[in-house]
Design an enzyme around this catalytic site. Structure first.
Site, PDB file in Angstrom:
ATOM      1  N   GLN A   1      92.550  29.886  65.165  1.00 30.86           N
ATOM      2  CA  GLN A   1      93.743  29.186  65.652  1.00 30.86           C
ATOM      3  C   GLN A   1      93.861  29.423  67.160  1.00 30.86           C
ATOM      4  O   GLN A   1      94.695  30.190  67.624  1.00 30.86           O
ATOM      5  CB  GLN A   1      94.993  29.698  64.924  1.00 30.86           C
ATOM      6  CG  GLN A   1      95.158  29.161  63.523  1.00 30.86           C
ATOM      7  CD  GLN A   1      95.537  27.684  63.513  1.00 30.86           C
ATOM      8  OE1 GLN A   1      95.986  27.131  64.501  1.00 30.86           O
ATOM      9  NE2 GLN A   1      95.353  27.050  62.364  1.00 30.86           N
ATOM     10  N   SER A   2      93.002  28.762  67.915  1.00 34.40           N
ATOM     11  CA  SER A   2      92.909  29.014  69.349  1.00 34.40           C
ATOM     12  C   SER A   2      93.600  27.918  70.162  1.00 34.40           C
ATOM     13  O   SER A   2      93.214  26.747  70.094  1.00 34.40           O
ATOM     14  CB  SER A   2      91.437  29.096  69.769  1.00 34.40           C
ATOM     15  OG  SER A   2      91.299  29.063  71.167  1.00 34.40           O
ATOM     16  N   ASN A   3      94.598  28.308  70.949  1.00 36.38           N
ATOM     17  CA  ASN A   3      95.221  27.361  71.868  1.00 36.38           C
ATOM     18  C   ASN A   3      94.209  26.860  72.893  1.00 36.38           C
ATOM     19  O   ASN A   3      94.220  25.687  73.273  1.00 36.38           O
ATOM     20  CB  ASN A   3      96.395  28.026  72.595  1.00 36.38           C
ATOM     21  CG  ASN A   3      97.530  28.389  71.660  1.00 36.38           C
ATOM     22  OD1 ASN A   3      98.029  27.547  70.917  1.00 36.38           O
ATOM     23  ND2 ASN A   3      97.949  29.644  71.688  1.00 36.38           N
TER      24      ASN A   3
ATOM     25  N   CYS B   1      90.977  26.455  72.460  1.00 34.63           N
ATOM     26  CA  CYS B   1      90.089  25.465  71.844  1.00 34.63           C
ATOM     27  C   CYS B   1      90.801  24.123  71.662  1.00 34.63           C
ATOM     28  O   CYS B   1      90.169  23.062  71.782  1.00 34.63           O
ATOM     29  CB  CYS B   1      89.576  25.984  70.501  1.00 34.63           C
ATOM     30  SG  CYS B   1      88.333  27.296  70.653  1.00 34.63           S
TER      31      CYS B   1
ATOM     32  N   TYR C   1      91.829  20.154  66.359  1.00 35.66           N
ATOM     33  CA  TYR C   1      90.371  20.172  66.195  1.00 35.66           C
ATOM     34  C   TYR C   1      89.934  18.950  65.400  1.00 35.66           C
ATOM     35  O   TYR C   1      88.936  18.293  65.717  1.00 35.66           O
ATOM     36  CB  TYR C   1      89.901  21.423  65.439  1.00 35.66           C
ATOM     37  CG  TYR C   1      90.317  22.761  65.995  1.00 35.66           C
ATOM     38  CD1 TYR C   1      90.826  22.922  67.278  1.00 35.66           C
ATOM     39  CD2 TYR C   1      90.176  23.906  65.203  1.00 35.66           C
ATOM     40  CE1 TYR C   1      91.196  24.164  67.750  1.00 35.66           C
ATOM     41  CE2 TYR C   1      90.537  25.153  65.668  1.00 35.66           C
ATOM     42  CZ  TYR C   1      91.053  25.276  66.941  1.00 35.66           C
ATOM     43  OH  TYR C   1      91.417  26.516  67.399  1.00 35.66           O
TER      44      TYR C   1
END
Length: 315
Positions: free
Chosen positions: A66-68, A70, A104
């Protein structure tokens, strides 16, 4: 020109209603107006310029499930007409489409999952594979950890100074969530360049102090070398507080939850439980612990809204 303009800047600087025996202000970098914004959005403008200047056709980066970071990278890749590969650490990865994973999916980024200890090998393998296909990939370190990321927040500090001058405000303290280090580093550089006596305090969301300070030093060193900038600082300029991490990165404890509730009820501002909620909670405790009163205090809202929804059940 050192960046591509993608954002709606400057972001608002506003006084908060919350009463912590001080004048509390907030810099709304959650409102950078690029796929829910945040500090990563500021940084991507600089990377985007470098990517196009080098004629790359694909962006590769790494982050958590859960990467901001990315989310922002996948979105800017599509906006620039490039493909994107996200290498995600698989310990928290699920097929459930929530939080940042929505983006994503919508951007149709290629996702590769890997074990934490296999990340470097996976990055190398992915870059080699793309190059073997005749592609020209560009790699961005997780969190935008580079002198370009630091540069973005040196400029953000300059923006903040202009807004402060317009409002007649001089800040005694600036608090920010400290993650990969470049946001904190940029604010430190900007503060020193302006010859301000403001204390810039990073509230860690993951790293312990020894490692956090080491990374901060590395960020500053890399920035100095990249821009041939004679920047001198002492340990007093680097304030990295690791008292409010909880058990680990992503630990959502009661103080964080109560802080999120408090801020939305007093100011209608949304904090997330992983970054800004934890940092704001740490700021409150730091102010109380150190007996700080009647000062002008600024909190940098670094975004991260999707993390709120991903952790909704825990909240």
């Amino acid at each position: 020109m050192e960046k591509i303009n993608l954002l709606n800047l400057p972001t608002p600087l506003q006084k908060m209603n919350i009463n912590l025996n001080n004048n509390i202000y907030i810099k709304r970098d959650d409102l950078t107006d690029f796929v829910l914004g945040g500090n990563k959005a500021r940084k991507i403008e600089y990377f985007a310029k470098d990517i196009l200047d080098k004629g790359c056709d694909c962006i590769v980066t790494y982050g958590s499930a859960q990467s901001n970071h990315c989310r922002i990278v996948a979105s800017v890749a599509r906006r620039l007409g490039l493909s994107c590969v996200l290498i995600l650490e698989d310990s928290m990865y699920t097929e459930k489409i929530v939080g940042n994973r929505v983006f994503y999916k919508l951007t149709e980024a290629e996702i590769i999952t890997t074990k934490y200890d296999k990340v470097p090998q996976t990055i190398e393998k992915t870059m080699n594979s793309l190059e073997a296909q005749g592609r020209k990939p560009y790699f961005i370190t997780g969190g935008g950890h580079s002198y370009l990321g630091t540069r973005a927040y040196v400029r953000a500090y300059e923006e903040l100074l202009e807004q402060g001058d317009e409002k007649g405000i001089d800040f005694d303290y600036i608090f920010v969530a400290a993650g990969t280090g470049t946001t904190h580093a940029g604010l430190v550089v900007g503060n020193k360049a302006a010859n301000k006596k403001t204390k810039v305090i990073g509230i860690s969301v993951a790293r312990r102090q020894e490692r956090g300070l080491q990374v901060l030093h590395e960020c500053l060193k890399e920035y100095n070398e990249a821009y041939n900038y004679e920047f001198y600082y002492s340990m007093e300029d680097l304030i990295f507080v690791d008292d409010y991490i909880g058990e680990k990165y992503g630990d959502i404890y009661n103080g964080v939850v109560e802080t999120i509730k408090q801020v939305i009820q007093t100011d209608s501002i949304i904090l997330d439980p992983v970054y800004t909620g934890k940092a704001f909670c740490g700021m409150k405790e730091y102010i109380k612990k150190n007996g700080i009163e009647a000062k002008n205090i600024l909190f940098i809202h670094t975004g991260g809204l999707p993390c709120l929804f991903e952790n909704a059940n825990q909240l």
